[in-house]
Design a protein around this motif. Sequence first.
Motif, PDB file in Angstrom:
ATOM      1  N   LEU A 159       0.851  -1.192   0.000  1.00  0.00           N
ATOM      2  CA  LEU A 159       0.000   0.000   0.000  1.00  0.00           C
ATOM      3  C   LEU A 159       0.881   1.235   0.000  1.00  0.00           C
ATOM      4  O   LEU A 159       1.886   1.291   0.725  1.00  0.00           O
ATOM      5  CB  LEU A 159      -0.911   0.011   1.227  1.00  0.00           C
ATOM      6  N   ILE A 181      -9.480   9.937   1.627  1.00  0.00           N
ATOM      7  CA  ILE A 181      -9.710   8.536   1.304  1.00  0.00           C
ATOM      8  C   ILE A 181     -10.717   8.453   0.152  1.00  0.00           C
ATOM      9  O   ILE A 181     -11.823   8.986   0.252  1.00  0.00           O
ATOM     10  CB  ILE A 181     -10.219   7.779   2.538  1.00  0.00           C
ATOM     11  N   ARG A 222      -5.900   6.090  -5.062  1.00  0.00           N
ATOM     12  CA  ARG A 222      -5.588   7.329  -4.349  1.00  0.00           C
ATOM     13  C   ARG A 222      -5.524   8.550  -5.261  1.00  0.00           C
ATOM     14  O   ARG A 222      -5.707   9.675  -4.805  1.00  0.00           O
ATOM     15  CB  ARG A 222      -4.314   7.175  -3.533  1.00  0.00           C
ATOM     16  N   ASP A 244      -3.725   4.537  -0.384  1.00  0.00           N
ATOM     17  CA  ASP A 244      -4.250   3.298  -0.952  1.00  0.00           C
ATOM     18  C   ASP A 244      -4.924   2.522   0.166  1.00  0.00           C
ATOM     19  O   ASP A 244      -4.616   2.721   1.345  1.00  0.00           O
ATOM     20  CB  ASP A 244      -3.112   2.397  -1.446  1.00  0.00           C
ATOM     21  N   TYR A 245      -5.816   1.632  -0.199  1.00  0.00           N
ATOM     22  CA  TYR A 245      -6.312   0.630   0.735  1.00  0.00           C
ATOM     23  C   TYR A 245      -6.678  -0.615  -0.058  1.00  0.00           C
ATOM     24  O   TYR A 245      -6.788  -0.574  -1.283  1.00  0.00           O
ATOM     25  CB  TYR A 245      -7.478   1.137   1.585  1.00  0.00           C
ATOM     26  N   ARG A 246      -6.818  -1.721   0.657  1.00  0.00           N
ATOM     27  CA  ARG A 246      -7.128  -2.988  -0.014  1.00  0.00           C
ATOM     28  C   ARG A 246      -8.546  -2.975  -0.562  1.00  0.00           C
ATOM     29  O   ARG A 246      -9.486  -2.627   0.144  1.00  0.00           O
ATOM     30  CB  ARG A 246      -6.962  -4.156   0.960  1.00  0.00           C
ATOM     31  N   ARG A 269     -10.866  -4.421   6.555  1.00  0.00           N
ATOM     32  CA  ARG A 269      -9.525  -4.254   5.974  1.00  0.00           C
ATOM     33  C   ARG A 269      -9.244  -2.783   5.659  1.00  0.00           C
ATOM     34  O   ARG A 269      -8.145  -2.287   5.906  1.00  0.00           O
ATOM     35  CB  ARG A 269      -9.379  -5.094   4.704  1.00  0.00           C
ATOM     36  N   VAL A 270     -10.241  -2.087   5.109  1.00  0.00           N
ATOM     37  CA  VAL A 270     -10.065  -0.667   4.795  1.00  0.00           C
ATOM     38  C   VAL A 270      -9.793   0.121   6.069  1.00  0.00           C
ATOM     39  O   VAL A 270      -8.920   0.995   6.093  1.00  0.00           O
ATOM     40  CB  VAL A 270     -11.285  -0.117   4.034  1.00  0.00           C
ATOM     41  N   ASP A 319      -6.262  -0.422   7.111  1.00  0.00           N
ATOM     42  CA  ASP A 319      -5.322   0.284   6.238  1.00  0.00           C
ATOM     43  C   ASP A 319      -5.306   1.785   6.528  1.00  0.00           C
ATOM     44  O   ASP A 319      -4.249   2.412   6.545  1.00  0.00           O
ATOM     45  CB  ASP A 319      -5.656   0.021   4.773  1.00  0.00           C
ATOM     46  N   ALA A 320      -6.470   2.377   6.776  1.00  0.00           N
ATOM     47  CA  ALA A 320      -6.535   3.805   7.108  1.00  0.00           C
ATOM     48  C   ALA A 320      -5.829   4.086   8.429  1.00  0.00           C
ATOM     49  O   ALA A 320      -5.088   5.068   8.558  1.00  0.00           O
ATOM     50  CB  ALA A 320      -7.983   4.277   7.155  1.00  0.00           C
ATOM     51  N   THR A 380     -15.158   5.515   5.870  1.00  0.00           N
ATOM     52  CA  THR A 380     -13.890   5.119   6.488  1.00  0.00           C
ATOM     53  C   THR A 380     -13.303   6.268   7.294  1.00  0.00           C
ATOM     54  O   THR A 380     -12.834   6.070   8.413  1.00  0.00           O
ATOM     55  CB  THR A 380     -12.891   4.657   5.406  1.00  0.00           C
TER      56      THR A 380
END
Length: 185
Positions: free
Chosen positions: A61, A84, A94, A115-117, A137-138, A141-142, A174
């Motif tokens: 990421l 985001i 992104r 980026d995030y998954r 998951r997001v 990642d954040a 998010t």
Amino acid sequence: MKIVLCFVCFLLFANTRNCRGQYCSNDNRFTQTPTFSANQIQIDSMPFANVIDWQGANQTLKLDVYYPKNSAETISKRPLIMMIFGGGFVSGNRSQVSEYCLDFAERGFVAVAIDYRLGHEVAPCTDTLSWEKAVYRVHQDAHAAMRFMVAHAATYKIDTAWLFAGGYSAGAGTALALFWKTHLL
């Protein structure tokens, strides 16, 4: 959306009765009026996490950091806003929020596009658990991106007392969830 985000930031920083320290200035910094030109903005791209995507593959990421160049900036610390992108947790990238980040950086913020998954099962075989895992998951990642930026606060002159997040669609949800747990404690 851009005007609303800028107006919210204007309300946060422009009220002189609630000003704190270095954010009280007469140069319109952090308002709807740009303080810096586009050529005074530095953009750094870098990886912030190595993760496993929803199908079990390795993924790196990345994030893009937009900030006023040190040669143009006069204050020692500045607020951070993480932007985001949206896309229903299945599409996007992104670069979709790069214009917002540039706009915020021109107003004196450190702005970050992350980026995030992406990915979950979609119709006709929609699996609710798959969607919930995608959202989780997001959020992971954040949070990782925010921790990365806080860890690099000195490099980018970030005031960690002033951290913000924004976005649209899935990114807005998010961003809202990013600080939810913090405010409940």
